[in-house]
Design a protein around this motif. Structure first.
Motif, PDB file in Angstrom:
ATOM      1  N   PHE A  27      -1.748  32.896   2.255  1.00  0.00           N
ATOM      2  CA  PHE A  27      -1.154  32.609   3.553  1.00  0.00           C
ATOM      3  C   PHE A  27      -1.725  31.343   4.180  1.00  0.00           C
ATOM      4  N   PHE A  28      -2.994  31.031   3.930  1.00  0.00           N
ATOM      5  CA  PHE A  28      -3.535  29.771   4.420  1.00  0.00           C
ATOM      6  C   PHE A  28      -2.800  28.592   3.793  1.00  0.00           C
ATOM      7  N   LEU A  29      -2.602  28.647   2.480  1.00  0.00           N
ATOM      8  CA  LEU A  29      -1.895  27.556   1.809  1.00  0.00           C
ATOM      9  C   LEU A  29      -0.442  27.464   2.278  1.00  0.00           C
ATOM     10  N   LEU A  30       0.211  28.614   2.458  1.00  0.00           N
ATOM     11  CA  LEU A  30       1.599  28.620   2.917  1.00  0.00           C
ATOM     12  C   LEU A  30       1.718  28.008   4.313  1.00  0.00           C
ATOM     13  N   TRP A  31       0.891  28.460   5.247  1.00  0.00           N
ATOM     14  CA  TRP A  31       0.973  27.964   6.615  1.00  0.00           C
ATOM     15  C   TRP A  31       0.534  26.503   6.712  1.00  0.00           C
ATOM     16  N   ASN A  32      -0.444  26.107   5.911  1.00  0.00           N
ATOM     17  CA  ASN A  32      -0.869  24.705   5.898  1.00  0.00           C
ATOM     18  C   ASN A  32       0.272  23.820   5.389  1.00  0.00           C
ATOM     19  N   HIS A  33       0.982  24.297   4.362  1.00  0.00           N
ATOM     20  CA  HIS A  33       2.118  23.540   3.826  1.00  0.00           C
ATOM     21  C   HIS A  33       3.224  23.403   4.879  1.00  0.00           C
ATOM     22  N   LYS A  34       3.540  24.506   5.559  1.00  0.00           N
ATOM     23  CA  LYS A  34       4.576  24.456   6.592  1.00  0.00           C
ATOM     24  C   LYS A  34       4.170  23.527   7.734  1.00  0.00           C
ATOM     25  N   GLN A  35       2.894  23.563   8.102  1.00  0.00           N
ATOM     26  CA  GLN A  35       2.413  22.690   9.177  1.00  0.00           C
ATOM     27  C   GLN A  35       2.555  21.222   8.778  1.00  0.00           C
ATOM     28  N   ARG A  36       2.180  20.895   7.560  1.00  0.00           N
ATOM     29  CA  ARG A  36       2.309  19.499   7.108  1.00  0.00           C
ATOM     30  C   ARG A  36       3.760  19.054   7.047  1.00  0.00           C
ATOM     31  N   MET A  37       4.642  19.943   6.604  1.00  0.00           N
ATOM     32  CA  MET A  37       6.054  19.590   6.545  1.00  0.00           C
ATOM     33  C   MET A  37       6.597  19.308   7.948  1.00  0.00           C
ATOM     34  N   LEU A  38       6.199  20.112   8.926  1.00  0.00           N
ATOM     35  CA  LEU A  38       6.638  19.872  10.307  1.00  0.00           C
ATOM     36  C   LEU A  38       6.073  18.561  10.846  1.00  0.00           C
ATOM     37  N   ILE A  39       4.825  18.270  10.535  1.00  0.00           N
ATOM     38  CA  ILE A  39       4.212  17.019  10.991  1.00  0.00           C
ATOM     39  C   ILE A  39       4.934  15.829  10.371  1.00  0.00           C
ATOM     40  N   ILE A  40       5.296  15.943   9.094  1.00  0.00           N
ATOM     41  CA  ILE A  40       6.024  14.853   8.429  1.00  0.00           C
ATOM     42  C   ILE A  40       7.412  14.691   9.043  1.00  0.00           C
ATOM     43  N   GLU A  41       8.088  15.811   9.315  1.00  0.00           N
ATOM     44  CA  GLU A  41       9.420  15.732   9.925  1.00  0.00           C
ATOM     45  C   GLU A  41       9.380  15.065  11.295  1.00  0.00           C
ATOM     46  N   LYS A  42       8.327  15.329  12.063  1.00  0.00           N
ATOM     47  CA  LYS A  42       8.194  14.745  13.394  1.00  0.00           C
ATOM     48  C   LYS A  42       7.727  13.290  13.346  1.00  0.00           C
ATOM     49  N   GLY A  43       7.266  12.835  12.179  1.00  0.00           N
ATOM     50  CA  GLY A  43       6.820  11.454  12.035  1.00  0.00           C
ATOM     51  C   GLY A  43       5.400  11.202  12.516  1.00  0.00           C
ATOM     52  N   HIS A  44       4.601  12.238  12.600  1.00  0.00           N
ATOM     53  CA  HIS A  44       3.223  12.096  13.085  1.00  0.00           C
ATOM     54  C   HIS A  44       2.188  12.159  11.966  1.00  0.00           C
ATOM     55  N   TYR A  45       2.636  12.122  10.730  1.00  0.00           N
ATOM     56  CA  TYR A  45       1.706  12.270   9.602  1.00  0.00           C
ATOM     57  C   TYR A  45       0.935  10.978   9.379  1.00  0.00           C
ATOM     58  N   VAL A  46      -0.395  11.104   9.296  1.00  0.00           N
ATOM     59  CA  VAL A  46      -1.256   9.969   8.988  1.00  0.00           C
ATOM     60  C   VAL A  46      -2.025  10.324   7.720  1.00  0.00           C
ATOM     61  N   LYS A  47      -1.837   9.526   6.679  1.00  0.00           N
ATOM     62  CA  LYS A  47      -2.493   9.809   5.412  1.00  0.00           C
ATOM     63  C   LYS A  47      -3.990   9.554   5.546  1.00  0.00           C
ATOM     64  N   MET A  48      -4.773  10.544   5.119  1.00  0.00           N
ATOM     65  CA  MET A  48      -6.233  10.396   5.176  1.00  0.00           C
ATOM     66  C   MET A  48      -6.710   9.644   3.947  1.00  0.00           C
ATOM     67  N   GLU A  49      -7.605   8.709   4.161  1.00  0.00           N
ATOM     68  CA  GLU A  49      -8.186   7.956   3.050  1.00  0.00           C
ATOM     69  C   GLU A  49      -9.345   8.749   2.466  1.00  0.00           C
ATOM     70  N   PHE A  50      -9.455   8.744   1.144  1.00  0.00           N
ATOM     71  CA  PHE A  50     -10.536   9.436   0.460  1.00  0.00           C
ATOM     72  C   PHE A  50     -11.580   8.412   0.061  1.00  0.00           C
ATOM     73  N   ASP A  51     -12.805   8.596   0.547  1.00  0.00           N
ATOM     74  CA  ASP A  51     -13.899   7.667   0.246  1.00  0.00           C
ATOM     75  C   ASP A  51     -14.593   8.124  -1.028  1.00  0.00           C
ATOM     76  N   LEU A  52     -14.173   7.529  -2.151  1.00  0.00           N
ATOM     77  CA  LEU A  52     -14.699   7.925  -3.447  1.00  0.00           C
ATOM     78  C   LEU A  52     -16.181   7.593  -3.589  1.00  0.00           C
ATOM     79  N   ALA A  53     -16.612   6.489  -3.010  1.00  0.00           N
ATOM     80  CA  ALA A  53     -18.014   6.094  -3.134  1.00  0.00           C
ATOM     81  C   ALA A  53     -18.930   7.093  -2.437  1.00  0.00           C
ATOM     82  N   THR A  54     -18.590   7.489  -1.220  1.00  0.00           N
ATOM     83  CA  THR A  54     -19.416   8.460  -0.495  1.00  0.00           C
ATOM     84  C   THR A  54     -19.400   9.807  -1.191  1.00  0.00           C
ATOM     85  N   PHE A  55     -18.231  10.234  -1.687  1.00  0.00           N
ATOM     86  CA  PHE A  55     -18.150  11.497  -2.417  1.00  0.00           C
ATOM     87  C   PHE A  55     -19.007  11.458  -3.672  1.00  0.00           C
ATOM     88  N   SER A  56     -18.956  10.345  -4.414  1.00  0.00           N
ATOM     89  CA  SER A  56     -19.752  10.226  -5.630  1.00  0.00           C
ATOM     90  C   SER A  56     -21.241  10.278  -5.323  1.00  0.00           C
TER      91      SER A  56
END
Length: 113
Positions: A27-56
């Motif tokens: 249910f977490f994955l389902l609701w998270n997916h629905k939330q992202r789809m609504l955010i994309i439909e509204k045009g408020h989606y901002v792609k998060m950058e992944f910092d590979l150097a800090t993660f490494s």
């Protein structure tokens, strides 16, 4: 000897826990997916950058230190035998991530400067 009811309860508790955990994750994955789809439909989606150097760097430090602790523990406990591999695996993964971080840092400085 424990009673039959106690054995049944001890057997069922982990099964119920795993099933309930699976339901919560689903249910977490389902609701998270629905939330992202609504955010994309509204045009408020901002792609998060992944910092590979800090993660490494972070993952490399954590894995190297955990692996070193495990290696030291098993060498002191049983000498150099097969259980030491359980420490060498995360140690080598962490060391390779730290080497990747160092090489990536050098190559990004060379290309910028």
């Amino acid at each position: 000897m424990p009673s039959t009811a106690a054995q049944i309860i001890v057997t069922i508790i982990p099964i119920v826990g795993i099933v309930m955990g699976g339901v919560v994750i689903f249910f977490f994955l389902l609701w998270n997916h629905k939330q992202r789809m609504l955010i994309i439909e509204k045009g408020h989606y901002v792609k998060m950058e992944f910092d590979l150097a800090t993660f490494s760097l972070f993952a490399g430090l954590v894995l190297t230190s955990v692996g070193a602790c495990l290696v030291i523990f098993f060498v002191m406990l049983e000498g150099f035998s097969y259980p030491v591999l359980s420490g060498l695996v995360p140690f080598s993964l962490g060391a390779s991530l730290l080497v990747f971080f160092a090489i990536r840092g050098r190559t990004s400085k060379d290309s910028n400067g």
